[in-house]
Design a protein around this motif. Structure first.
Motif, short mmCIF file in Angstrom:
data_model
loop_
_atom_site.label_atom_id
_atom_site.label_comp_id
_atom_site.label_asym_id
_atom_site.label_seq_id
_atom_site.Cartn_x
_atom_site.Cartn_y
_atom_site.Cartn_z
N ARG A 11 31.78 52.31 42.15
CA ARG A 11 30.20 52.09 41.86
C ARG A 11 30.19 50.38 41.65
NH1 ARG A 11 29.68 54.35 35.76
NH2 ARG A 11 30.42 52.73 34.54
N SER A 12 30.96 49.78 41.40
CA SER A 12 30.84 48.23 41.29
C SER A 12 31.13 47.32 42.53
CB SER A 12 31.73 47.81 40.06
OG SER A 12 32.88 48.06 40.35
N ARG B 231 34.87 61.23 41.70
CA ARG B 231 34.05 60.84 40.53
C ARG B 231 34.89 59.99 39.78
NH1 ARG B 231 32.38 66.75 39.81
NH2 ARG B 231 34.43 67.04 38.90
N GLN B 232 36.23 59.94 39.66
CA GLN B 232 37.08 59.08 38.92
C GLN B 232 37.08 57.75 39.49
OE1 GLN B 232 40.24 59.70 36.51
NE2 GLN B 232 40.12 61.79 36.50
N GLY C 35 24.89 53.32 42.19
CA GLY C 35 25.72 52.21 42.09
C GLY C 35 26.17 52.18 40.68
N ALA C 36 26.42 50.92 40.17
CA ALA C 36 26.93 50.64 38.96
C ALA C 36 25.55 50.55 37.90
CB ALA C 36 27.54 49.11 38.96
N LEU D 278 35.74 64.17 33.84
CA LEU D 278 36.76 63.09 34.51
C LEU D 278 37.88 63.86 35.35
CD1 LEU D 278 37.29 60.06 32.51
CD2 LEU D 278 36.71 60.34 34.38
N TRP E 62 34.97 56.59 41.55
CA TRP E 62 33.52 56.03 41.85
C TRP E 62 33.25 55.29 40.45
CZ3 TRP E 62 30.09 54.40 44.72
CH2 TRP E 62 28.93 54.20 44.43
N ARG E 63 33.65 56.04 39.37
CA ARG E 63 33.40 55.30 37.97
C ARG E 63 34.31 54.18 37.67
NH1 ARG E 63 34.74 57.20 31.92
NH2 ARG E 63 33.05 56.18 31.08
N ARG E 64 35.58 54.47 38.18
CA ARG E 64 36.72 53.06 37.74
C ARG E 64 36.26 51.96 38.70
NH1 ARG E 64 37.47 55.03 32.96
NH2 ARG E 64 38.90 56.89 33.00
N VAL F 124 23.65 60.11 38.95
CA VAL F 124 24.79 59.36 39.63
C VAL F 124 24.65 59.40 41.01
CG1 VAL F 124 27.19 58.77 39.65
CG2 VAL F 124 26.07 59.61 37.33
N LEU F 125 24.35 58.13 41.59
CA LEU F 125 24.22 58.25 43.19
C LEU F 125 25.14 57.11 43.45
CD1 LEU F 125 20.58 59.02 42.99
CD2 LEU F 125 22.35 60.57 43.99
N SER F 126 25.41 57.35 44.83
CA SER F 126 26.34 56.34 45.51
C SER F 126 25.43 55.61 46.62
CB SER F 126 27.74 56.81 45.96
OG SER F 126 27.56 58.08 46.37
N TYR G 175 31.05 60.80 29.90
CA TYR G 175 32.04 61.72 30.50
C TYR G 175 32.86 62.68 29.37
CZ TYR G 175 31.59 59.03 34.86
OH TYR G 175 30.97 58.39 36.06
N LYS H 22 29.99 59.50 45.56
CA LYS H 22 30.33 59.80 44.07
C LYS H 22 30.79 61.04 43.92
CE LYS H 22 25.90 62.60 44.60
NZ LYS H 22 26.77 63.84 44.49
#
Lengths: 270, 165
Positions: B78-79, B70-71, A155-156, A270, B73-75, A35-37, A181, B67
């Motif tokens: 990331r979009s 984490r939360q 990203g997504a 999470l 980024w996921r929620r 998972v990368l940003s 998760y 990232k």
């Protein structure tokens, strides 16, 4: 009295070894990141070992494909087959999910020659035929179709690179493999030649077997719709292996087709 | 006279139109050899996560480490792409910080319901922590909700004020 028993046990072990070549070691890909940003290079290990994920023998990188989020090939660099592991880097340049896969066909032959049972393997029918010497009798051919893959997302997550090829045993991930998760379940559908496959055996092994006494693995079987539901026990990386067999061998003369699917996924807290 | 009334009304207008959503938050002082100010993310979520309203993000402009929230980024992270939604700015030093999210349009547009403010902190070579503060929206009277982080976040107080108290 001991000798015949020992001999029998030895013979049984030998027979089992011959019958179950696929059980020997675990083959795996291990990406540095899942998972990368930001777009960046990642590195991946490919190895064969009993200990998850500690490299023992290099896994050949022949047949490696890196597919980008747009479905096009991604740049691979620094491929290396070392003494204990193979390595490659992948350049992740855009947002979305990349699939890194080593898929292929293998053929196994067993035959009788000079009063002994012998075995051979090859990557094509031609290769395996060439490996069987003249005068061999009772030749048995089997085919193994294997796919080993892992996923990385910038990203997504998206699903373009996840599209099944329609060949062999594959994953149709209802839950995205880079969206795992703790406290959540993953639902994955297994496909054989593109169709949902019921009764496929799936083994899940959490990483770090070196540091515990038991494998702590667990087994699942795909349901009538080909679906397995995986309850991740904790955050970490997991080795997942699915296998089944049928008689749809592609090669003339091969009686059995073994199907294998292996993946490495990362579950985040999470 | 009329003109003055109009000007006064216009000045008051932005305040009068919105329920206030204000947070006082403590970034704890750390006694560590290597300190980096934490990344912080703020958002509002419904209990089933079907509604996510990004409120803000404090970071140093390097997407590479987002990232680690984490939360967030996921929620939502990331979009998105920079500039990230909400009141986005630089990381802040240890101490008390006052934030006012009242002007976030998506917050004002939230349907009546039960939500939680989520604050997530991630610190380089440090830890990560998520604190949730449940609340009902919109507020019928002045509401004060307190929470405490234990590692990366300190004391927090969320104050909700209806537009016509």
């Amino acid at each position: 009295m001991m000798m015949p028993t020992l001999k029998k046990a030895g013979l049984l072990a030998l027979l089992l070894a011959v019958a179950l070549p696929a059980q020997a070691h675990k083959r795996w890909l291990l990406p540095s990141n899942t998972v990368l940003s930001q777009p960046q290079w990642i590195t991946v290990d490919a190895s064969v070992s009993n200990d998850i994920f500690f490299p023992e023998r290099p896994f050949p990188l022949k047949g490696l494909t890196a597919t980008g989020p747009d479905g096009k090939p991604a740049e691979v660099d620094n491929t290396l087959e070392g003494h204990r592991r193979s390595v490659f880097d992948v350049n992740l340049t855009q947002a979305g999910t990349y699939r890194l896969a080593i898929a292929g066909q293998f053929f196994f032959a067993s035959y009788q020659l000079g009063g002994e049972r012998k075995r051979a393997r090859g990557r094509s029918v031609k290769e395996i035929r060439a490996a069987i010497p003249k005068g061999a009798t009772q030749v048995k051919l089997s085919e193994t179709v294997s796919r080993m893959e892992t996923f990385v997302t910038v990203g997504a997550p998206n699903r373009t690179a996840l599209k099944p090829t329609g060949q062999g045993l594959e994953l149709d991930p209802i839950t995205h493999p880079n969206d795992l998760y703790t406290g959540e379940q993953a639902r994955w559908r297994l496909l054989v030649d593109g169709k949902p496959a019921a009764g496929v055996q799936v083994e899940v092994v959490p990483a770090g077997t070196r540091y515990r006494d038991q494998q702590n693995d667990w087994q699942l079987t795909s349901d009538a719709n080909g679906v397995v539901t995986i309850d991740w026990h904790a955050a970490g990386r997991y080795f997942v292996e699915a296998s089944t067999a049928d008689d749809n061998a592609s090669a003339f003369g091969a009686t059995e087709r073994r199907l294998q699917y292996l993946t490495t996924v990362e579950v985040l807290p999470l | 006279m009329r003109l003055i009334t109009l000007i006064v009304l216009l000045l008051l207008a932005p305040l009068a139109l919105a329920d206030r959503f204000q947070l006082v938050l403590e970034v704890p002082r750390m006694h560590v050899a290597e300190y980096h100010a934490p990344y912080l993310a703020f958002w509002v979520e419904s209990p089933d996560h079907s509604t996510i309203v990004p409120l803000g993000l404090w970071y140093d402009g390097r997407d590479k480490w987002l990232k680690d929230l984490r939360q967030w980024w996921r929620r939502t992270g990331r979009s998105q792409q920079a500039p990230y939604d909400g009141l986005t700015g630089a990381t802040r030093a240890p101490g008390l910080h006052e934030l006012d999210f009242s002007d976030v349009k998506a917050l004002q547009a939230l349907p009546t319901g039960h939500y939680a403010l989520v604050v997530e902190a991630a610190r380089e070579v440090g830890g990560r922590e998520v604190v949730r503060i449940p609340f009902d929206w919109p507020p019928q009277s002045i509401q004060k909700h307190s929470a405490n982080g234990s590692q990366e976040l300190g004391a927090m107080q969320l104050t909700l004020t209806p537009d016509q108290p």
